[in-house]
Design a protein around this motif. Structure first.
Motif, PDB file in Angstrom:
ATOM      1  N   LEU A   8       0.337  -1.291  -0.188  1.00  0.00           N
ATOM      2  CA  LEU A   8       0.047   0.178  -0.246  1.00  0.00           C
ATOM      3  C   LEU A   8       0.804   1.275  -0.004  1.00  0.00           C
ATOM      4  CD1 LEU A   8      -2.346   1.754   0.377  1.00  0.00           C
ATOM      5  CD2 LEU A   8      -2.330   1.513   2.467  1.00  0.00           C
ATOM      6  N   ARG A   9       1.863   1.198   1.066  1.00  0.00           N
ATOM      7  CA  ARG A   9       2.526   2.386   0.799  1.00  0.00           C
ATOM      8  C   ARG A   9       3.467   2.818   0.003  1.00  0.00           C
ATOM      9  NH1 ARG A   9       5.987   5.452   4.735  1.00  0.00           N
ATOM     10  NH2 ARG A   9       7.128   6.622   3.619  1.00  0.00           N
ATOM     11  N   GLU A  10       4.074   1.159  -0.945  1.00  0.00           N
ATOM     12  CA  GLU A  10       5.041   2.003  -2.012  1.00  0.00           C
ATOM     13  C   GLU A  10       3.867   2.468  -3.452  1.00  0.00           C
ATOM     14  OE1 GLU A  10       8.371  -1.257  -1.994  1.00  0.00           O
ATOM     15  OE2 GLU A  10       5.850  -2.229  -2.414  1.00  0.00           O
ATOM     16  N   LEU A  11       2.493   1.776  -3.833  1.00  0.00           N
ATOM     17  CA  LEU A  11       1.619   2.454  -4.538  1.00  0.00           C
ATOM     18  C   LEU A  11       0.950   3.875  -4.373  1.00  0.00           C
ATOM     19  CD1 LEU A  11      -0.062   1.557  -6.971  1.00  0.00           C
ATOM     20  CD2 LEU A  11      -1.432   0.998  -4.630  1.00  0.00           C
ATOM     21  N   ASP A  12       1.235   3.842  -2.623  1.00  0.00           N
ATOM     22  CA  ASP A  12       0.533   5.391  -2.522  1.00  0.00           C
ATOM     23  C   ASP A  12       1.974   6.061  -3.317  1.00  0.00           C
ATOM     24  OD1 ASP A  12      -1.609   5.052  -0.883  1.00  0.00           O
ATOM     25  OD2 ASP A  12      -1.315   4.864   0.440  1.00  0.00           O
ATOM     26  N   GLU A  16       1.633   9.132  -5.997  1.00  0.00           N
ATOM     27  CA  GLU A  16       2.163  10.675  -5.991  1.00  0.00           C
ATOM     28  C   GLU A  16       2.534  11.298  -6.862  1.00  0.00           C
ATOM     29  OE1 GLU A  16       1.862  13.133  -3.067  1.00  0.00           O
ATOM     30  OE2 GLU A  16      -0.205  11.401  -3.025  1.00  0.00           O
ATOM     31  N   LEU A  17       3.870  10.425  -7.254  1.00  0.00           N
ATOM     32  CA  LEU A  17       4.414  11.050  -8.502  1.00  0.00           C
ATOM     33  C   LEU A  17       3.907  10.904 -10.136  1.00  0.00           C
ATOM     34  CD1 LEU A  17       7.787   9.431  -7.327  1.00  0.00           C
ATOM     35  CD2 LEU A  17       7.433  10.802  -7.655  1.00  0.00           C
ATOM     36  N   ALA A  18       3.083   9.870  -9.518  1.00  0.00           N
ATOM     37  CA  ALA A  18       1.991   9.467 -10.945  1.00  0.00           C
ATOM     38  C   ALA A  18       0.708  10.921 -11.540  1.00  0.00           C
ATOM     39  CB  ALA A  18       1.281   8.100 -11.039  1.00  0.00           C
TER      40      ALA A  18
END
Length: 117
Positions: free
Chosen positions: A38-42, A46-48
């Protein structure tokens, strides 16, 4: 952070990784072996700018589930990517504060330029 998310069984991902000749400081993450958190996806979102930008509409499950006929919200895109690795558009390349998503020639050329200056 320097990281690439890829699928080992994907010939396109393999070709791109060879083409990029990633420096040793790049973490290589096989998404079938270890799901995106979840953290990686979030962080990627943020960047995308959106979860939709990270979502693969070419995934077999996208067609099988009839998702193209649904109105999908950002929360649903997020949930689908977390549910199954195949929904993440590949590869995803993180180079510091830059993100490169997918396998288009333009995207890969931009990633290569950013990585190797």
């Amino acid at each position: 952070m320097k990281k690439i998310y890829y699928l080992a069984t994907c010939d396109t991902c393999k070709r791109i990784m060879n083409e990029l000749s990633l420096p040793t400081n790049f973490e290589q993450r096989e998404i079938k072996e270890k799901n995106v958190t979840l953290r990686e996806l979030d962080d990627m979102k943020e960047l995308a700018g959106s979860y939709e930008a990270l979502f693969s509409k070419r995934a077999r499950l996208y067609k099988e589930r009839g998702l193209k006929d649904e109105k999908i919200t950002e929360d649903k895109y997020k949930a689908l990517i977390l549910e199954h690795y195949t929904f993440l558009k590949r590869p995803v390349i993180l180079n510091g504060e830059q993100i490169f998503i997918g396998n288009s020639k333009k995207t890969i050329e931009a990633a290569k330029a950013a990585i190797h200056g």
